[in-house]
Design an enzyme around this catalytic site. Structure first.
Site, PDB file in Angstrom:
ATOM      1  N   ALA A   1       0.732  -1.274   0.020  1.00 31.62           N
ATOM      2  CA  ALA A   1      -0.037   0.039  -0.265  1.00 31.62           C
ATOM      3  C   ALA A   1       0.629   1.264   0.111  1.00 31.62           C
ATOM      4  CB  ALA A   1      -1.028  -0.079   1.213  1.00 31.62           C
TER       5      ALA A   1
ATOM      6  N   GLY B   1       0.325   5.228  -0.037  1.00 26.26           N
ATOM      7  CA  GLY B   1      -0.991   5.492   0.587  1.00 26.26           C
ATOM      8  C   GLY B   1      -1.948   6.002  -0.468  1.00 26.26           C
ATOM      9  N   SER B   2      -1.518   6.547  -1.562  1.00 31.75           N
ATOM     10  CA  SER B   2      -2.413   7.275  -2.446  1.00 31.75           C
ATOM     11  C   SER B   2      -3.643   6.590  -2.969  1.00 31.75           C
ATOM     12  CB  SER B   2      -1.582   7.979  -3.533  1.00 31.75           C
ATOM     13  OG  SER B   2      -0.516   8.554  -3.231  1.00 31.75           O
TER      14      SER B   2
ATOM     15  N   ASP C   1      -0.843  -4.257  -5.972  1.00 30.33           N
ATOM     16  CA  ASP C   1       0.092  -3.305  -6.968  1.00 30.33           C
ATOM     17  C   ASP C   1       1.443  -3.668  -6.596  1.00 30.33           C
ATOM     18  OD1 ASP C   1       0.478  -1.225  -8.532  1.00 30.33           O
ATOM     19  OD2 ASP C   1       0.919   0.049  -6.984  1.00 30.33           O
TER      20      ASP C   1
ATOM     21  N   CYS D   1       3.972  -0.538 -12.156  1.00 32.42           N
ATOM     22  CA  CYS D   1       4.195   0.664 -12.845  1.00 32.42           C
ATOM     23  C   CYS D   1       5.346  -0.050 -13.842  1.00 32.42           C
ATOM     24  CB  CYS D   1       4.602   1.776 -12.055  1.00 32.42           C
ATOM     25  SG  CYS D   1       5.824   1.385 -10.740  1.00 32.42           S
TER      26      CYS D   1
END
Length: 802
Positions: free
Chosen positions: A191, A194-195, A285, A338
């Site tokens: 996480a 935190g966005s 992610d 990403c």
């Protein structure tokens, strides 16, 4: 939440020498030559090289973009990333959007034209409600350009007080595809910073009934102790009681399953609302090579090599499989990176689908967010290694198969030529390859390269490339769990990840383990190489990483006072199950809770406190902070206690009350004040210690921070302040009359009613921001009044008050 002072090895491993992602690199500043003679002064910097032949060769060969697009692709990659930011959903979001639309869009236009751009800033067309914005200026331009100074100060202030989040545009995408509902349990596996967690919380709260806490919750996990500090700081601005922050390796995240036998022994079978921690939605992610962030972190240009992606492939598969094992049947999981590398993207998704069979499907979301330009996933790719390019696993030499795995290839199988003879592998298996998968024998022409094409629907994945919408690069896949995973996937793996063998590890049930039958050593070495890059990339998510929270405290909230001085010697701090973390305990001191309820006039039936208040200190007399947790978080904490505290909790709930030290000492009826984070949640349920203040006196308080009772603009207000009980009170902006109802538009601050004055208990930044918002609303009101007096029926609406 409070933390222990001791730090484990993994917690000490933070990045003390974090580099700054800038586009200029310092050079030597020598001003004399070898003979001691002065030399012409040289520039103290040189541009960072945005060139890497290995990168260009790799992506040309993979065909991520078409040949005719290649030059544009590289041109955009070499340019700094435009700044993007998101307006947080709170009571001031409409005001912030109005300022952007009516002020900065126009005032920055001249600078945009000078830089060759058509628009200075604009809302991202695919993000709902114009809450996300794209700037055509880089972060460095915004910081350094004098013309943009006012805009920069605006962004800094709004980010500091929690009205805005600095976030890369493509990073905002995954939560939008997760389809989160207000009653969902959501896990954000990796996480920090935190966005995305903040987005998930916004979605949960935004879809719930106004004035109520949602039934859902978010568990935000990150393995790195230091990075989780930023995660806690980011999410604190959400003012939510529906969040738990944990520190675990994602691939070993505990399932917290309560066995029936253990439940009956403890008499918990009837009292436990849930007996296993599983989730409706999972955001996975994963750590990656990060080459999609080249524009933001140009240092990656010189570090990048294909081995980074290869080394992380196994870890990414493990993380994704663990996420799916924690996902409820019918739930959805996002796998995202990403990175633009198919070894980290399509190859991982393909391996997941092969392992899960018909129990997991890849969802087609091409009809969602139509204005977001994305490209379908690849169905064929190659693998690059030190030995060269490979199109099939059969071509990989035996001595390279430790780093190049069969799962990296489109077919995921060891395709053999019909002319070759199948031999036993090192494990003694027949028709098997090194990693235990079966070989597939197909007819092929000898010496003819095998071009593999995946038979899985990988085109349903999406890849965002930088030159489509002037962004970074990103990859997203949406997975739907339609039935339980195959039985062999739910059993524990005997070959555990080496880094999971810790003193705190406990025996887990089969459902709490993910199957991991791959060689993970390459992943470990790769993680060490790229973790620093990923960490620094994500740490830049905030405009200026703050060292203080909204009330001037350190980001890492200090340890609770769980020690006392006896005979001049300090007691050893009590530890929870996890070394370095204070225990979480439900506050059961009825005398203390009743004193708070009575002082603030809180009715338990409307806002229950008992059973929802937690602390990190079992000694009530030493508790400094009290946290409020929602019903869903309460249930998870109860389950965690029942299973032996398997969750390593770094932060939980919402800081609601803080012990107040004041000169008055024991004369205060209540020792606890309402924290600024907790005020928005508890405000509708307070019936005492309230002062309704007109605009003039409210501004006066914000400007001077403290006002003596005789100095109020409205003398009657000074008398009302005197009538309050000594201690904390809440000042609400109004016309001086008690409002019929407190709602989301109500503006209020915590204050302290002393013996002779009233003082605010918010930071200087919060006071400044509130003054600016009130000035903006007052201006609109005055303009509306003038227009109304001239017969204009379309003037701006007057400022909303409670």
């Amino acid at each position: 939440m409070g933390r222990g002072r001791q730090r484990g090895r993994s917690q000490r491993k933070h990045f003390k020498e974090s580099r700054e992602n800038v586009w200029k690199r310092p050079k030597s500043d020598d001003t004399v030559d070898a003979s001691g003679n002065a030399v012409p002064e040289k520039p103290t910097w040189e541009p960072i090289l945005t060139d890497n032949p290995n990168f260009e060769e790799y992506y040309k060969e993979q065909g991520v973009v078409k040949a005719e697009e290649w030059d544009l692709f590289m041109e955009i990659l070499r340019k700094p990333l435009p700044a993007a930011f998101r307006v947080n959903s709170n009571q001031f979001c409409d005001d912030i959007i109005s300022i952007l639309e009516n002020d900065f869009v126009k005032s920055l236009q001249a600078q945009a034209i000078e830089d060759g751009e058509l628009e200075a800033i604009k809302p991202l067309p695919w993000y709902p409600k114009n809450l996300a914005w794209h700037s055509n200026f880089s972060r460095k331009q915004i910081r350094k350009n004098q013309t943009l100074e006012r805009f920069h100060e605006f962004l800094k202030l709004e980010n500091e007080v929690g009205n805005m989040t600095r976030q890369e545009a493509v990073s905002m995408v995954p939560p939008l595809f997760l389809d989160v509902h207000p009653d969902h349990f959501v896990l954000d596996m990796c996480a920090a910073p935190g966005s995305k967690t903040f987005q998930l919380l916004e979605i949960i709260h935004g879809a719930s009934e106004p004035g109520t806490l949602p039934n859902g919750m978010v568990v935000a996990n990150d393995v790195d102790f230091q990075r989780s500090n930023l995660l806690i700081h980011q999410t604190k601005r959400m003012c939510t009681a529906n969040l738990i922050v944990t520190n675990h390796e994602g691939q070993q995240f505990p399932g917290c399953r309560l066995n029936k036998s253990r439940a009956s022994e403890k008499g918990l079978s009837e009292d436990m609302p849930i007996n296993q921690l599983s989730f409706d939605r999972v955001l996975c992610d994963v750590p990656c090579s990060g080459d999609g962030t080249l524009r933001k972190a140009p240092d990656i240009w010189r570090k990048w090599n294909s081995g980074m992606g290869n080394g992380l492939h196994s870890l990414q598969v493990i993380l994704a499989m663990r996420g799916l094992s924690l996902l409820k049947v019918g739930g959805k999981m996002i796998y995202s990176t990403c990175s633009m590398n198919p070894i980290e993207d399509e190859a991982v998704v393909a391996e997941i689908l092969r392992r899960c069979g018909d129990s997991v499907e890849l969802v087609d979301v091409s009809d969602k967010l139509p204005e977001l330009i994305r490209r379908p996933g690849l169905k064929t790719w190659k693998v690059r290694d030190k030995g060269g390019w490979f199109t099939s696993y059969k071509d990989v030499p035996q001595n390279r198969r430790g780093g190049v795995l069969v799962s990296m290839f489109p077919s995921g199988q060891n395709i053999k030529d019909s002319t070759e003879t199948t031999q036993e592998n090192e494990n003694g298996g027949v028709n098997g390859c090194e990693d235990g998968s079966k070989e597939t024998v197909v007819d092929a022409i000898p010496d003819e390269p095998v071009v593999e094409v995946s038979d899985l629907p990988l085109e349903r994945c999406m890849r965002i490339v930088p030159h489509d919408q002037n962004t970074g690069g990103f990859f997203i896949a949406v997975l739907h769990k339609v039935s339980p995973l195959p039985e062999f996937q739910e059993k524990p793996n005997p070959r555990k990840h080496p880094s999971t063998k810790t003193a705190d590890s406990t025996e887990k049930s089969p459902a709490e383990e993910a199957v991991v039958t791959v060689d993970v050593e390459p992943a470990e070495s790769a993680v060490e190489k790229v973790t620093e890059a990923n960490s620094n990339n994500e740490k830049d998510e905030s405009l200026e990483p703050e060292k203080k929270n909204t009330e001037g405290e350190s980001i890492t909230e200090e340890k609770e006072a769980n020690s006392s001085n006896v005979g001049g010697k300090r007691k050893v701090p009590m530890q929870g199950k996890w070394k370095g973390f204070d225990p979480i305990v439900f506050l059961k001191d009825e005398t203390l809770i009743n004193s708070i309820k009575e002082f603030y006039g809180i009715k338990d039936e409307s806002f229950p406190l008992y059973g929802h208040l937690v602390a990190r200190n079992t000694d009530t007399s030493s508790v400094k902070r009290i946290y409020y947790v929602s019903k869903s978080v309460k249930e998870v904490l109860q389950l965690n206690f029942a299973v032996g505290q398997q969750l390593k909790i770094a932060s939980v709930g919402l800081k609601m009350f803080e012990r107040q030290s004041a000169k008055e000492g024991s004369s205060k009826p209540c020792s606890f004040r309402i924290s600024s984070e907790g005020l928005p949640v508890i405000l509708p349920y307070i019936t005492k210690q309230i002062l309704y203040t007109p605009m003039a006196d409210f501004k006066h308080l914000l400007e001077y921070k403290s006002i003596k009772f005789p100095d109020f603009v409205n003398p009657q207000l000074g008398q009302k302040a005197i009538d309050l009980v000594l201690g904390c009170c809440v000042v609400i902006l109004s016309d001086g009359e008690e409002p019929a109802k407190v709602d989301a538009s109500t503006i209020a601050i915590s204050c302290w009613r002393g013996k002779n004055s009233l003082g605010v208990m918010v930071t200087a930044a919060d006071c400044q921001e509130l003054l600016e918002r009130l000035a903006e609303r007052t201006t609109k009101t005055e303009v509306g009044s003038v227009n109304g007096s001239n017969g204009d029926q379309g003037g701006p609406q007057a400022m909303e008050t409670a």
